[in-house]
Design an enzyme around this catalytic site. Sequence first.
Site, PDB file in Angstrom:
ATOM      1  N   ARG A 188       0.941  -6.314  12.843  1.00 29.83           N
ATOM      2  CA  ARG A 188       0.476  -5.650  14.005  1.00 29.83           C
ATOM      3  C   ARG A 188       0.112  -6.635  15.125  1.00 29.83           C
ATOM      4  NH1 ARG A 188      -3.694  -0.434  12.342  1.00 29.83           N
ATOM      5  NH2 ARG A 188      -2.219   0.567  10.719  1.00 29.83           N
ATOM      6  N   SER A 214     -10.354  -5.819  10.097  1.00 26.85           N
ATOM      7  CA  SER A 214     -11.657  -5.392   9.519  1.00 26.85           C
ATOM      8  C   SER A 214     -12.250  -6.453   9.020  1.00 26.85           C
ATOM      9  CB  SER A 214     -11.293  -4.146   8.721  1.00 26.85           C
ATOM     10  OG  SER A 214     -11.158  -2.893   9.233  1.00 26.85           O
ATOM     11  N   ARG A 261       2.460   1.000  10.494  1.00 29.11           N
ATOM     12  CA  ARG A 261       1.884   1.257   9.140  1.00 29.11           C
ATOM     13  C   ARG A 261       3.232   1.323   7.880  1.00 29.11           C
ATOM     14  NH1 ARG A 261      -2.820   3.825   8.094  1.00 29.11           N
ATOM     15  NH2 ARG A 261      -3.083   4.357  10.374  1.00 29.11           N
ATOM     16  N   GLU A 268      -6.493  -0.747  15.727  1.00 31.74           N
ATOM     17  CA  GLU A 268      -7.044  -1.615  14.528  1.00 31.74           C
ATOM     18  C   GLU A 268      -5.905  -2.854  14.287  1.00 31.74           C
ATOM     19  OE1 GLU A 268      -8.314  -2.083  10.060  1.00 31.74           O
ATOM     20  OE2 GLU A 268      -8.087  -0.088  10.884  1.00 31.74           O
ATOM     21  N   ARG A 295       0.754  -1.280  -0.197  1.00 30.21           N
ATOM     22  CA  ARG A 295      -0.064   0.122   0.075  1.00 30.21           C
ATOM     23  C   ARG A 295       0.784   1.192   0.126  1.00 30.21           C
ATOM     24  NH1 ARG A 295      -4.777  -1.703   4.277  1.00 30.21           N
ATOM     25  NH2 ARG A 295      -5.411  -3.698   3.294  1.00 30.21           N
TER      26      ARG A 295
END
Length: 426
Positions: free
Chosen positions: A390, A351, A276, A348, A261
């Site tokens: 994460r 999801s 990130r 987070e 990403r």
Amino acid sequence: MHDIRSLRDDPAPFDAALARRGLEPQSAHLIALDDARRAAIAAAQDAQTRRNELSKGIGQAKAQKDEARAAALMAQVAALKEALPALEADEAHAAAALDAALAALPNRPAADVPDGADENDNVVVHSRGTPPHFAFAAREHDAIGPALGLDFETGVALAGARFTLVRGHAARLQRALGQFMLDRLTRQHGYEEVCPPLLVRDEAVFGTGQLPKFAEDLFRTTDGRWLIPTAEVSLTNIVREAILPEGELPLRFAALTPCFRSEAGAAGRDTRGYIRQHQFDKVEMVSIVAPDASEAEHERMTACAEGVLDALELPYRRMLLCAGDMGFSAARTYDLEVWLPGQARYREISSCSICTDFQARRMNARYRVEGEKAPRFVHTLNGSGLAVGRTLVAVLENYQQEDGSVAVPSALQPYMGGLNRLEPAR
């Protein structure tokens, strides 16, 4: 993608649903585009019908030895033949304009999704586990990790910002986490393991909703392919252009892959550490189901992701995202947020989203009920089970010891050769 026919039949609920995502009314514009498309189709069809009728007349005129009438009809046929390409181009242009407008709009939120603009309006569904209490000041992962193999400096030297070289104990722990997650999903929850392509074509990324609106969030190769931002893209497109027998549903796929990403919209956010990254590993779940099974599948998928956190004994909470914080393709999303003691906050880690038939319409993915002629669109769901990097961060912070070592969760010890503690390099 939205169904223009149902929108035309009842535009008010469509506008009301997208208003919850902060959009102005769209139905009038879309209906006007559809009117233009229908008019272009009618014009092309009328011209073709007229051409066919005139062609029959030519034969009749010649049979009657009426050469003058035959010549006049032939001239009209020639004119229509010359006009048809432009009429067909108008039809294609009108259809493309409507498709582009529909493709730019996000999915409609489910009725039980709370209103709200951003993460501050999300709702806690439940919390699990107790955040650990330390007799010392808890440290963040970027303070613990370097002695265990999170080499931020070398990663930046090799590839630039938001890249990390993972080595030694940290690399072994990351591999163990990915294997543990994938084994749980395949052995306990019936997901089929898949090793998908990491490079995909335009139509695959369009199908799951990243294109055309979010191209800047992706990496593209020089030959026009896209590096997957998540295995959701590859896994969901397995059923692209397919018509599945109803008896084959549900399909459940899981994959452990690198993800890529650009983080174009994350300037200044999480610039330190391993939260990130431009490249990261993730275990992804995708379900393809009949519409009447999708609500239960959403709960099942989220419970599968929660089971990983339960097994690792990591404190977390489930959040129901508000309409303004959901992803483009989602109708409802649960976020799982894990407790990070070093940051003293939840972050987070997964999801899980139900996308109804939104992606299926973009992919033309359908199923056929026995005895019915017309196929129906499937429903698609996707979820992280979990983001591996994460989860590594969460383990480092929740299992940290005062001396800089990190205890290995009992569920991971078989994947670590029985190792129960990671000792820092001295």
